[in-house]
Design a protein around this motif. Structure first.
Motif, mmCIF file in Angstrom:
data_model
loop_
_atom_site.group_PDB
_atom_site.id
_atom_site.type_symbol
_atom_site.label_atom_id
_atom_site.label_comp_id
_atom_site.label_asym_id
_atom_site.label_seq_id
_atom_site.Cartn_x
_atom_site.Cartn_y
_atom_site.Cartn_z
ATOM 1 N N GLN A 109 0.846 -1.205 0.000
ATOM 2 C CA GLN A 109 0.000 0.000 0.000
ATOM 3 C C GLN A 109 0.876 1.248 0.000
ATOM 4 O O GLN A 109 0.624 2.214 -0.720
ATOM 5 C CB GLN A 109 -0.931 0.038 1.235
ATOM 6 N N THR A 110 1.929 1.228 0.839
ATOM 7 C CA THR A 110 2.825 2.389 0.917
ATOM 8 C C THR A 110 3.478 2.651 -0.437
ATOM 9 O O THR A 110 3.565 3.790 -0.885
ATOM 10 C CB THR A 110 3.937 2.119 1.959
ATOM 11 N N MET A 111 3.911 1.568 -1.050
ATOM 12 C CA MET A 111 4.554 1.688 -2.364
ATOM 13 C C MET A 111 3.638 2.397 -3.350
ATOM 14 O O MET A 111 4.036 3.283 -4.087
ATOM 15 C CB MET A 111 4.781 0.269 -2.911
ATOM 16 N N GLN A 112 2.366 1.973 -3.341
ATOM 17 C CA GLN A 112 1.393 2.566 -4.264
ATOM 18 C C GLN A 112 1.233 4.057 -3.986
ATOM 19 O O GLN A 112 1.260 4.878 -4.893
ATOM 20 C CB GLN A 112 0.007 1.915 -4.099
ATOM 21 N N LYS A 113 1.080 4.388 -2.656
ATOM 22 C CA LYS A 113 0.867 5.794 -2.263
ATOM 23 C C LYS A 113 2.075 6.625 -2.658
ATOM 24 O O LYS A 113 1.955 7.719 -3.199
ATOM 25 C CB LYS A 113 0.672 5.891 -0.743
ATOM 26 N N PHE A 114 3.237 6.091 -2.379
ATOM 27 C CA PHE A 114 4.493 6.786 -2.644
ATOM 28 C C PHE A 114 4.640 7.060 -4.139
ATOM 29 O O PHE A 114 4.960 8.170 -4.565
ATOM 30 C CB PHE A 114 5.642 5.891 -2.161
ATOM 31 N N ALA A 115 4.338 6.045 -4.934
ATOM 32 C CA ALA A 115 4.467 6.196 -6.387
ATOM 33 C C ALA A 115 3.473 7.236 -6.900
ATOM 34 O O ALA A 115 3.794 8.060 -7.755
ATOM 35 C CB ALA A 115 4.253 4.857 -7.072
ATOM 36 N N GLN A 116 2.243 7.212 -6.313
ATOM 37 C CA GLN A 116 1.233 8.190 -6.743
ATOM 38 C C GLN A 116 1.667 9.605 -6.399
ATOM 39 O O GLN A 116 1.528 10.536 -7.184
ATOM 40 C CB GLN A 116 -0.096 7.908 -6.049
ATOM 41 N N LEU A 117 2.241 9.738 -5.197
ATOM 42 C CA LEU A 117 2.696 11.047 -4.720
ATOM 43 C C LEU A 117 3.776 11.605 -5.647
ATOM 44 O O LEU A 117 3.706 12.745 -6.104
ATOM 45 C CB LEU A 117 3.283 10.849 -3.314
ATOM 46 N N VAL A 118 4.741 10.763 -5.957
ATOM 47 C CA VAL A 118 5.838 11.210 -6.809
ATOM 48 C C VAL A 118 5.302 11.546 -8.199
ATOM 49 O O VAL A 118 5.660 12.551 -8.807
ATOM 50 C CB VAL A 118 6.949 10.126 -6.899
ATOM 51 N N ARG A 212 -7.811 -8.189 -2.771
ATOM 52 C CA ARG A 212 -6.769 -7.166 -2.725
ATOM 53 C C ARG A 212 -6.831 -6.398 -1.399
ATOM 54 O O ARG A 212 -5.823 -5.966 -0.874
ATOM 55 C CB ARG A 212 -6.972 -6.198 -3.901
ATOM 56 N N ASP A 213 -8.034 -6.218 -0.863
ATOM 57 C CA ASP A 213 -8.183 -5.362 0.315
ATOM 58 C C ASP A 213 -8.683 -6.068 1.571
ATOM 59 O O ASP A 213 -8.502 -5.571 2.672
ATOM 60 C CB ASP A 213 -9.177 -4.229 -0.003
#
Ligand code: PEP
Ligand code: MG
Length: 580
Positions: A109-118, A212-213
């Motif tokens: 989940q963090t990876m997804q958020k981080f990638a979206q943020l960047v 997934r969730d």
């Protein structure tokens, strides 16, 4: 209790504890509920995975700098920075502790958020860095799951396996005595995994997107491979209801299985043949158990899909030989490669086409890639020594095309003779009737082909001009459309006039209503998937041929698919209705 929907791909009901299968290179980790102590163990493993990933990146950086000089490893410094980012690491651990979930899932989940943020930052350079985040993230995940590998080998009790996806080899290696069902996050009805589940008779669901969730705990799960649901932590009443259904379905299977050994004839003694369609050799035992009198369609392209290289002649020979030997003395109709359309080879470098279903598909592709075709024909011929082989070509659209394909087959025979290799000199060569043009010239084709096999899945799509996989237009895909019935009648009559036999091997053959009509139209054989064999046998044995002929004659005069359906139902009534 939670009810998750999925695509049912193998019938039956399984009730057991869940087993979450995670593995390296996984698509996305599944969410698991953990106790405090388990979370802490997971956190430690996560920190180790981060350290291991960082050490690996440092080693790569040194190697790079040794080879191309100092300074060039700077890009890897960015990767190391990501690993030190408080959000990347800290937030993952915090979420895992807060929600009592496995760190792998929280990290994803963090990876997804981080990638979206960047990616959302308007800067092109930074946007590019999304790939770096994903790259580093996957390395961490790989190290994490690698350190906590749970396998199916040492299971102590029956389980329902839950996974992001299963490869065909994982599915076929499943210990059948301990895995009573499986559900995957991804996958489709026609995936290899689905076919294998059916062959092994393991109730299965694919495409359970909610996995997934949703957190899967330790409590019992119910997997309904017929109704398409996965129930987590069922209440007592639900459990009782599904246990009852499970008992009934086991009993029904037992009863039906008795039919497998009985003759395939109508109630008034008209004999037809019942064959199985096969995608992979692993399905042979299911075909035999279902009472198949042979293989009516061996879709060989499945040996070519999901892999990076094309199987060479020897590899193909081994596959064909295995099926032919196991089925002997029953016939095996091997269809040459049918790719293009909706199935593509990873390795052939096929050009993207605007209309793949109308392009270089089926026999057209084989004729355009002669080496590929030659290898397959030689492999089929060599396998013919071990039983009874017939060969047929997909998507024939003209007499010339059939002649070219048969010519290539004869060339392969000449070659093998000169090499003194053994093969059956009398192999019948047939044509699939899948295009309206082939159906219209069936009288001419019947003079050259030894048999016909109607591929109704394609004949319907080409005759009605409706893509067989298009959901939006699926209302137009009508197997009982008067045009289809008339084409079938034409093909069957023309074949019989020329003294050759006709099999129908599309899905229509397993449909009770259409199956009864096909009998009435005089088809000689039906070929259906192994799971449908018994139902097809039941239908044939409960239908009167004389009655089916009369109904078919009447159906040919009707104006719409709907009226055909109504008339067949009212005339043949309960027998077809019970099966539909
Ligand atoms: C058909 O078209 O009916 C058929 C049997 O072939 P496939 O489904 O493999 O195209
Ligand atoms: Mg087809």
């Amino acid at each position: 209790m939670q009810i998750l929907k999925g695509i049912p791909v193998a019938a039956g009901i399984a009730i057991a504890r869940p087993f979450l299968l995670e593995r390296e290179g996984l698509y996305c980790p599944l969410r698991r509920s953990l106790s405090d102590a388990e979370v802490e163990r997971d956190v430690t493993a996560f920190k180790e995975a981060i350290a291991k990933t960082a050490a690996g990146i440092r080693r790569t950086k040194e190697k790079l700098e040794r080879r191309v000089g100092k300074g060039h490893g700077a890009i890897l410094d960015a990767h190391l920075m990501i690993l030190k980012d408080p959000l990347f690491v800290g937030e993952t651990i915090a979420q895992s502790r807060r929600e009592h979930v496995n760190v792998g899932w929280a990290f994803y989940q963090t990876m997804q958020k981080f990638a979206q943020l960047v990616a959302s930052v308007g800067d092109a350079y930074l946007r590019e860095r999304t790939n770096d985040v994903e790259d580093v993230g996957w390395q961490v995940l790989k190290n994490l799951t690698g350190s906590d590998k749970r396998t199916l080998d040492n299971l102590k009790e029956p389980v329902v396996v839950i996974a992001d996806d299963l490869t065909p080899s994982e599915t076929s290696d499943i210990p059948r005595d301990r895995v009573v069902g499986f559900a995957t996050l991804t996958g489709s009805r026609t995936s290899h995994t689905a076919i294998i589940a059916q062959a092994l008779e393991i109730p299965a669901l694919v495409g359970v997107a909610a996995l997934r969730d949703v957190a899967v705990g330790e409590g019992l799960v119910i997997l309904d491979g017929t109704g398409g649901v996965l129930i987590l932590d069922p209440d007592e009443a639900t459990l009782e209801e599904y246990r009852r259904r499970q008992r009934m379905s086991v009993q029904r299977r037992k009863d039906l299985r008795k039919l497998a050994v009985l003759k395939t004839e109508t109630s008034d003694g008209h004999v037809v043949s019942l064959f199985a369609n096969l995608e992979l050799p692993i399905e042979v035992p299911a075909a035999l158990k279902g009472g198949a009198e042979g293989i009516g369609l061996f879709r060989t392209e499945f040996l070519f899909l999901n892999r990076d290289t094309i199987p060479d002649e020897d590899e193909q020979y081994q596959w064909y030989r295995k099926v032919v030997e196991q089925m002997a003395p029953r016939p095996v109709v091997i269809r040459t490669l049918d790719v293009g359309g909706d199935k593509f080879l990873k390795s052939a470098g096929e050009a993207r086409e605007m209309n793949p279903f109308l392009g270089l598909r089926g026999i057209r592709l084989s004729l355009a890639h002669r080496d590929l075709f030659r290898a397959q024909l030689r492999a089929i011929l060599r396998a013919s020594v071990y039983g009874k082989v017939e060969v047929m070509f997909p998507l024939i659209s003209s007499v010339e095309e059939f002649r070219q394909a048969r010519g290539a087959f004869e060339d392969a025979m000449v070659e093998l003779r000169s090499e003194r290799a053994k093969f059956d000199e009398t192999i019948p060569v047939g044509a699939m009737i899948e295009t309206p043009s082939a159906a219209i010239v069936a009288d001419l084709l019947a003079k050259e082909a030894k048999f016909f096999s109607i591929g109704s899945n394609d004949l319907i799509q080409y005759a009605i001009a409706v893509d067989r996989g298009n959901q939006g237009a699926s209302y137009l895909y009508q197997p009982l459309h008067p045009a289809i019935l008339r084409l079938m009648r034409m093909v069957i009559d023309m074949a019989h006039a020329a003294g050759i036999e006709v099999t129908v091997c599309g899905e229509i053959a397993a449909d009770p209503l259409a199956g009864a009509l096909l009998l009435g139209l005089g088809v000689d054989a039906l070929s259906v998937s192994p799971v449908s064999l018994i139902e097809a046998k039941r239908l044939i044995r409960s239908t009167s041929y004389v009655e089916a002929r009369t109904v078919a004659q009447e159906a040919l005069t009707l104006p719409t698919a709907q009226t055909v359906r109504e008339v067949v139902l009212s005339r043949l009534g309960s027998r077809v209705a019970a099966a539909s």
